[in-house]
Design a protein around this motif. Structure first.
Motif, PDB file in Angstrom:
ATOM      1  N   PHE A  48       8.689   8.929  -7.898  1.00 39.15           N
ATOM      2  CA  PHE A  48       7.735   8.133  -7.113  1.00 39.15           C
ATOM      3  C   PHE A  48       7.691   6.711  -7.672  1.00 39.15           C
ATOM      4  O   PHE A  48       7.659   6.508  -8.888  1.00 39.15           O
ATOM      5  CB  PHE A  48       6.343   8.763  -7.170  1.00 39.15           C
ATOM      6  CG  PHE A  48       6.192   9.949  -6.264  1.00 39.15           C
ATOM      7  CD1 PHE A  48       6.028   9.773  -4.904  1.00 39.15           C
ATOM      8  CD2 PHE A  48       6.240  11.236  -6.770  1.00 39.15           C
ATOM      9  CE1 PHE A  48       5.887  10.857  -4.052  1.00 39.15           C
ATOM     10  CE2 PHE A  48       6.100  12.338  -5.930  1.00 39.15           C
ATOM     11  CZ  PHE A  48       5.927  12.146  -4.566  1.00 39.15           C
ATOM     12  N   ARG A  49       7.703   5.723  -6.781  1.00 36.41           N
ATOM     13  CA  ARG A  49       7.759   4.336  -7.211  1.00 36.41           C
ATOM     14  C   ARG A  49       7.090   3.437  -6.183  1.00 36.41           C
ATOM     15  O   ARG A  49       6.981   3.782  -5.010  1.00 36.41           O
ATOM     16  CB  ARG A  49       9.204   3.896  -7.438  1.00 36.41           C
ATOM     17  CG  ARG A  49      10.127   4.141  -6.241  1.00 36.41           C
ATOM     18  CD  ARG A  49      11.576   4.328  -6.698  1.00 36.41           C
ATOM     19  NE  ARG A  49      12.508   4.532  -5.612  1.00 36.41           N
ATOM     20  CZ  ARG A  49      12.780   5.718  -5.077  1.00 36.41           C
ATOM     21  NH1 ARG A  49      12.146   6.804  -5.501  1.00 36.41           N
ATOM     22  NH2 ARG A  49      13.669   5.827  -4.121  1.00 36.41           N
ATOM     23  N   PHE A  50       6.676   2.249  -6.652  1.00 37.13           N
ATOM     24  CA  PHE A  50       6.069   1.269  -5.765  1.00 37.13           C
ATOM     25  C   PHE A  50       7.163   0.534  -4.995  1.00 37.13           C
ATOM     26  O   PHE A  50       8.319   0.493  -5.392  1.00 37.13           O
ATOM     27  CB  PHE A  50       5.244   0.260  -6.576  1.00 37.13           C
ATOM     28  CG  PHE A  50       4.248   0.905  -7.511  1.00 37.13           C
ATOM     29  CD1 PHE A  50       3.245   1.712  -7.005  1.00 37.13           C
ATOM     30  CD2 PHE A  50       4.315   0.700  -8.881  1.00 37.13           C
ATOM     31  CE1 PHE A  50       2.315   2.298  -7.852  1.00 37.13           C
ATOM     32  CE2 PHE A  50       3.401   1.290  -9.735  1.00 37.13           C
ATOM     33  CZ  PHE A  50       2.398   2.096  -9.217  1.00 37.13           C
ATOM     34  N   MET A  51       6.780  -0.117  -3.919  1.00 30.51           N
ATOM     35  CA  MET A  51       7.755  -0.856  -3.119  1.00 30.51           C
ATOM     36  C   MET A  51       8.336  -2.045  -3.891  1.00 30.51           C
ATOM     37  O   MET A  51       9.469  -2.451  -3.638  1.00 30.51           O
ATOM     38  CB  MET A  51       7.118  -1.337  -1.819  1.00 30.51           C
ATOM     39  CG  MET A  51       6.869  -0.236  -0.797  1.00 30.51           C
ATOM     40  SD  MET A  51       8.386   0.633  -0.298  1.00 30.51           S
ATOM     41  CE  MET A  51       9.276  -0.686   0.523  1.00 30.51           C
ATOM     42  N   ASP A  52       7.570  -2.589  -4.836  1.00 32.43           N
ATOM     43  CA  ASP A  52       8.119  -3.664  -5.666  1.00 32.43           C
ATOM     44  C   ASP A  52       9.350  -3.190  -6.433  1.00 32.43           C
ATOM     45  O   ASP A  52      10.319  -3.944  -6.612  1.00 32.43           O
ATOM     46  CB  ASP A  52       7.066  -4.172  -6.654  1.00 32.43           C
ATOM     47  CG  ASP A  52       6.059  -5.105  -5.995  1.00 32.43           C
ATOM     48  OD1 ASP A  52       6.318  -5.531  -4.847  1.00 32.43           O
ATOM     49  OD2 ASP A  52       5.018  -5.383  -6.603  1.00 32.43           O
ATOM     50  N   GLU A  53       9.324  -1.940  -6.890  1.00 29.86           N
ATOM     51  CA  GLU A  53      10.481  -1.389  -7.594  1.00 29.86           C
ATOM     52  C   GLU A  53      11.655  -1.194  -6.648  1.00 29.86           C
ATOM     53  O   GLU A  53      12.818  -1.350  -7.044  1.00 29.86           O
ATOM     54  CB  GLU A  53      10.099  -0.067  -8.263  1.00 29.86           C
ATOM     55  CG  GLU A  53       9.031  -0.187  -9.333  1.00 29.86           C
ATOM     56  CD  GLU A  53       8.627   1.165  -9.887  1.00 29.86           C
ATOM     57  OE1 GLU A  53       9.471   1.814 -10.528  1.00 29.86           O
ATOM     58  OE2 GLU A  53       7.476   1.578  -9.668  1.00 29.86           O
ATOM     59  N   VAL A  54      11.359  -0.840  -5.404  1.00 30.23           N
ATOM     60  CA  VAL A  54      12.412  -0.703  -4.397  1.00 30.23           C
ATOM     61  C   VAL A  54      13.081  -2.056  -4.163  1.00 30.23           C
ATOM     62  O   VAL A  54      14.313  -2.161  -4.089  1.00 30.23           O
ATOM     63  CB  VAL A  54      11.840  -0.147  -3.082  1.00 30.23           C
ATOM     64  CG1 VAL A  54      12.902  -0.148  -1.983  1.00 30.23           C
ATOM     65  CG2 VAL A  54      11.299   1.262  -3.296  1.00 30.23           C
ATOM     66  N   LEU A  55      12.275  -3.099  -4.047  1.00 25.72           N
ATOM     67  CA  LEU A  55      12.810  -4.445  -3.842  1.00 25.72           C
ATOM     68  C   LEU A  55      13.646  -4.886  -5.038  1.00 25.72           C
ATOM     69  O   LEU A  55      14.723  -5.474  -4.882  1.00 25.72           O
ATOM     70  CB  LEU A  55      11.679  -5.441  -3.603  1.00 25.72           C
ATOM     71  CG  LEU A  55      10.851  -5.244  -2.326  1.00 25.72           C
ATOM     72  CD1 LEU A  55       9.744  -6.286  -2.262  1.00 25.72           C
ATOM     73  CD2 LEU A  55      11.725  -5.330  -1.092  1.00 25.72           C
ATOM     74  N   ASP A  56      13.165  -4.613  -6.254  1.00 22.45           N
ATOM     75  CA  ASP A  56      13.919  -4.978  -7.451  1.00 22.45           C
ATOM     76  C   ASP A  56      15.283  -4.294  -7.461  1.00 22.45           C
ATOM     77  O   ASP A  56      16.295  -4.897  -7.851  1.00 22.45           O
ATOM     78  CB  ASP A  56      13.144  -4.598  -8.714  1.00 22.45           C
ATOM     79  CG  ASP A  56      11.956  -5.515  -8.957  1.00 22.45           C
ATOM     80  OD1 ASP A  56      11.895  -6.578  -8.308  1.00 22.45           O
ATOM     81  OD2 ASP A  56      11.092  -5.167  -9.775  1.00 22.45           O
ATOM     82  N   ALA A 104       0.818  -1.215   0.000  1.00 19.86           N
ATOM     83  CA  ALA A 104       0.000   0.000   0.000  1.00 19.86           C
ATOM     84  C   ALA A 104       0.852   1.266   0.000  1.00 19.86           C
ATOM     85  O   ALA A 104       0.319   2.370   0.132  1.00 19.86           O
ATOM     86  CB  ALA A 104      -0.915   0.013   1.229  1.00 19.86           C
ATOM     87  N   ILE A 105       2.171   1.125  -0.157  1.00 23.35           N
ATOM     88  CA  ILE A 105       3.082   2.263   0.002  1.00 23.35           C
ATOM     89  C   ILE A 105       3.711   2.650  -1.330  1.00 23.35           C
ATOM     90  O   ILE A 105       4.160   1.804  -2.104  1.00 23.35           O
ATOM     91  CB  ILE A 105       4.190   1.936   1.025  1.00 23.35           C
ATOM     92  CG1 ILE A 105       3.587   1.532   2.359  1.00 23.35           C
ATOM     93  CG2 ILE A 105       5.129   3.120   1.191  1.00 23.35           C
ATOM     94  CD1 ILE A 105       2.757   2.614   3.020  1.00 23.35           C
ATOM     95  N   ILE A 106       3.739   3.960  -1.573  1.00 22.66           N
ATOM     96  CA  ILE A 106       4.488   4.558  -2.680  1.00 22.66           C
ATOM     97  C   ILE A 106       5.528   5.493  -2.056  1.00 22.66           C
ATOM     98  O   ILE A 106       5.224   6.233  -1.120  1.00 22.66           O
ATOM     99  CB  ILE A 106       3.567   5.348  -3.627  1.00 22.66           C
ATOM    100  CG1 ILE A 106       2.583   4.411  -4.327  1.00 22.66           C
ATOM    101  CG2 ILE A 106       4.380   6.118  -4.664  1.00 22.66           C
ATOM    102  CD1 ILE A 106       1.559   5.142  -5.185  1.00 22.66           C
ATOM    103  N   VAL A 107       6.767   5.438  -2.568  1.00 27.82           N
ATOM    104  CA  VAL A 107       7.826   6.284  -2.016  1.00 27.82           C
ATOM    105  C   VAL A 107       8.344   7.227  -3.093  1.00 27.82           C
ATOM    106  O   VAL A 107       8.308   6.922  -4.289  1.00 27.82           O
ATOM    107  CB  VAL A 107       8.987   5.441  -1.447  1.00 27.82           C
ATOM    108  CG1 VAL A 107       8.519   4.595  -0.287  1.00 27.82           C
ATOM    109  CG2 VAL A 107       9.616   4.570  -2.522  1.00 27.82           C
TER     110      VAL A 107
END
Length: 783
Positions: free
Chosen positions: A640-648, A454-457
């Motif tokens: 701005f990006r989704f947490m999935d992109e942070v994990l990638d 549910a988080i966007i950073v």
């Protein structure tokens, strides 16, 4: 030569399908070899672009069992070392974190990475200067630019004395350019950054702030053990409690710079030499598989070519000349495949192929690798042509011209062995990739202890950092936004954050520090298990995780920590770093910086974290967030990006390796099945008469197909039994980089066997169907 070209042209037209499959298979194999070896070359030669690189070392320290090996050192250590031994030629101490900053140059804004250190901290790396001198770093407010950065900023390298502004010109943070150095290779520890000196008095004599990485150039690599003893002596002098330290290797070590790329100290996602060797093996296996296919197809053509070749024997051609012609023909096909491989690389590098490797895939940048691939193509052509040329010319002309020749038992065994090698490689790679996929899925689907989906950073700028309340207020008005908070770091984005040690009398605590604002825990969905969450007005307060309470049971709610900051609560253990760490056994704390951290002001507010409602259009929300933030800093990309992109991004190296192995596994499987196609074609041509007799004797098409498939089922089962342990080893090696691992279930082995077996059976059935249904009279009429 004319005869060779005529024969090659005739053979190519007559066996068009086989020739095309040969060339395609070989070209894809050579292209794969070239791509993989660019990555191997990138890693193997990492940090070898510096002058006398073998004399450069990095200090690594293991201060206590809780923290483990680390790169961070205090400034006084290097200052005392500088003059302590004649074997130390230079020491460079740089800040552990390189920031990406904005620079304003002649009214234009640029982004560039900044590296800071003390004095001429590039002295150890001895850059080749284009203009000016590296000694300019000894002057305050003076920087060095790399050649590429200077051209980006000014369009030229003739920039000595020019002024750049860190941030915007209005910030009045001006720096003078004192030199331009030649770009280092991309595979270098110290890269093409803006090199900037820190203030001369920063942390001078301060043994408490371990925030710097220390490199040194020695007179000779053999002096490293003596320098390690010297470092320990300096530590004992300043920390008498270390006097009992007897095993130097367990406390201090000098790591050669060429080994730093493979060291997990400070970088748990570092490359591995075993991974490097595995890539080399995969590259050669793919080429070998393609060569085996080439040989199988050449053998499959034997029934159609043998009469022509033996007719030439009758007309006076020698066996030696015929074999030489066939070998040359095979090498010519391999050379054509090499040329086509270069075309594949040139075309596909801009269509996702470049993302598989760190190195640039421009062919002209790898002349030695290009030469090696060319020589390999000729060698594989020679090897692929040797046996078929010997085999096809080994039959007596009289028997061949009468039509009486058959399968050689030795040749059949050899072809079976070659196909077994192909199946072995296919199974091994599929199992390895399957285990990697399970771990990737495990990372994405595990419970992180907070609502990551549910988080966007997004990033913050100086303008937004100084107006946090206004930013939060504006973003909270966007439809679909449920909460907004700021933090210094992004959860799950790195292996390491700030690691603090605090003491008071006999009480000592170590933990990872995570500065946030009062809204953060609520926005992220992190639950409090004791005490309370943050609230407006809180300053200089901690909320620790449960493991910290377990490890330090004297920590209590509403009581001060050893640094006198108040502990107001404990939260659930969360996955705040990466799966390379076991965060359930890591001490960490969220804190709200206040007056005791006044030196930070608002500069710790690096990221904005936005919680959104379920079911909203995330893409549209991101557009609204970007548009709103531009009110504070016009024209800036807040990423701005989704947490999935942070994990990638956090698992970039692992994901790249998984993609490499997956792609090349699919290539290996495709080539292997092509080889099965060729071998089946070979056997079905030789066994036409047998098939015809079986049909006359009453065998059905199904029985004929079963006859061909039964043998391969046994081969597949045997190859799987041998390959499974090797595939498991590949997967287990890859999992060693993770503290939290997925369980490896038997299904990954079962599915790999079923997948390869099913595809192989379909391939054999399609190839054998024509001969199984042919009129028996056509098969035996020449008998």
């Amino acid at each position: 030569m004319k005869t060779l070209i005529r024969n090659f042209s005739h053979t190519f037209r007559r066996f068009f399908t086989a020739s095309i499959l040969n060339i395609l298979g070989l070209s894809i194999a050579f292209a794969s070899f070239f791509v993989i070896m660019t990555q191997v070359d990138y890693d193997y030669n990492f940090n070898k672009g510096y002058k006398d690189y073998e004399k450069i070392f990095r200090i690594e320290i293991n201060p206590n069992p809780d923290s483990g090996w680390q790169l961070w050192t205090p400034r006084p250590l290097c200052e005392q070392l500088q003059s302590a031994s004649p074997y130390i030629k230079s020491i460079s101490q740089v800040e552990s974190y390189q920031s990406e900053d904005e620079y304003e140059v002649n009214g234009n804004l640029f982004k560039a990475t900044t590296c800071t250190g003390f004095g001429n901290f590039l002295e150890t790396f001895q850059p080749e200067m284009i203009n000016g001198s590296a000694d300019a770093l000894n002057q305050p407010k003076t920087v060095l630019l790399s050649e590429s950065t200077a051209k980006k900023f000014f369009g030229t390298t003739d920039v000595i004395g020019q002024t750049i502004f860190r941030g915007k010109q209005a910030d009045n943070n001006a720096w003078t350019i004192g030199g331009v150095y030649k770009d280092y290779p991309e595979n270098s520890q110290i890269r093409n950054w803006v090199m900037m000196p820190k203030e001369a008095d920063t942390d001078k004599g301060n043994w408490k702030n371990w925030n710097y990485i220390c490199y040194m150039r020695l007179e000779s690599p053999s002096a490293a053990p003596e320098i390690e003893k010297l470092i320990l002596q300096i530590f004992v002098k300043n920390f008498p409690e270390l006097e009992q330290e007897s095993d130097i290797s367990q406390f201090i070590r000098l790591t050669p710079l060429v080994d730093a790329h493979f060291s997990t100290v400070g970088n748990k996602s570092a490359s591995s030499r075993t991974t490097l060797y595995l890539l080399i093996c995969v590259s050669f296996l793919i080429v070998i598989i393609a060569t085996i296919n080439f040989m199988n197809f050449s053998l499959a053509e034997t029934p159609m070519r043998i009469k022509s070749i033996n007719t030439q024997k009758v007309l006076g051609a020698t066996t030696r000349s015929l074999r030489l012609t066939l070998i040359t023909e095979a090498m010519l096909i391999s050379f054509i495949a090499f040329i086509l491989a270069l075309i594949w690389v040139a075309i596909l590098k801009d269509f996702g192929l470049q993302e598989l490797v760190n190195a640039q895939l421009t062919i002209t940048e790898h002349p030695m690798l290009l030469l090696a691939t060319f020589c390999l193509s000729l060698l594989m052509g020679l090897m692929a042509g040797l046996y078929p040329s010997y085999y096809v010319t080994s039959f007596p002309p009289a028997l061949v011209l009468k039509g009486s020749f058959g399968l050689s038992p030795q040749g059949r065994i050899l072809r079976t062995v070659l196909v077994c090698i192909q199946f072995f490689v296919a199974y091994m790679l599929i199992i390895g990739v399957g285990i990697m996929y399970l771990q990737s899925r495990y990372i994405r689907t595990s419970d992180y202890g907070y609502d990551k989906d549910a988080i966007i950073v997004g990033n913050m700028t100086k303008e937004t950092q100084s107006q946090t309340d206004a930013v939060v207020g504006e973003l909270s008005q966007i439809p679909g936004v449920k909460g907004v908070a700021v933090s210094e770091f992004i959860l799950s984005s790195a292996d390491n954050y700030m690691h603090w040690g605090r003491s008071n009398g006999d009480k000592y605590i170590q933990f990872d520090a995570f500065p946030v604002d009062c809204r953060y825990l609520n926005v992220m969905g992190i639950h409090i298990v004791e005490g309370r969450s943050f609230k407006p007005g809180d300053e200089d307060v901690y909320i620790f995780n449960e493991f910290t309470r377990k490890k330090y049971p004297w920590l209590k709610v509403d009581q001060p920590a050893p640094d006198d900051n108040l502990v107001i609560g404990f939260c659930e253990n969360i996955k705040y770093s990466s799966f390379r760490n076991d965060d359930t056994n890591q001490t960490m704390a969220f804190l709200i910086p206040g007056k005791k951290f006044a030196q930070w002001e608002w500069e710790w507010r690096n990221f904005v974290n936005v919680r959104i409602s379920a079911g909203v259009d995330k893409v549209e929300v991101i557009r609204s967030l970007q548009k709103t933030m531009e009110k504070f800093t016009p024209g800036h990309d807040f990423n701005f990006r989704f947490m999935d992109e942070v994990l990638d991004a956090n698992y970039r190296n692992e994901l790249r390796f998984t993609k490499q192995i997956l792609l090349f596994s699919l290539i290996a499987i495709a080539i292997s099945l092509t080889g099965v196609f060729g071998l089946t074609m070979f056997e079905s041509e030789y066994r036409k008469k047998e098939i015809g007799i079986r049909k006359i004797m009453g065998s059905s098409t199904i029985q004929i197909l079963y006859m061909f498939n039964r043998r391969y089922i046994l081969i597949l089962a045997g190859c799987f039994i041998v390959a499974a342990p090797f595939g498991w080893w590949i997967g287990q090696h890859w999992l060693q980089g993770f503290a939290e691992k997925t369980p490896v279930t038997p299904w990954i082995f079962i599915l790999s066997f079923l997948l390869v077996t099913l595809i192989t059976m379909i391939t054999i059935t399609i190839q054998s169907w024509k001969n199984a249904n042919e009129n028996p009279a056509n098969s035996i009429k020449t008998e």
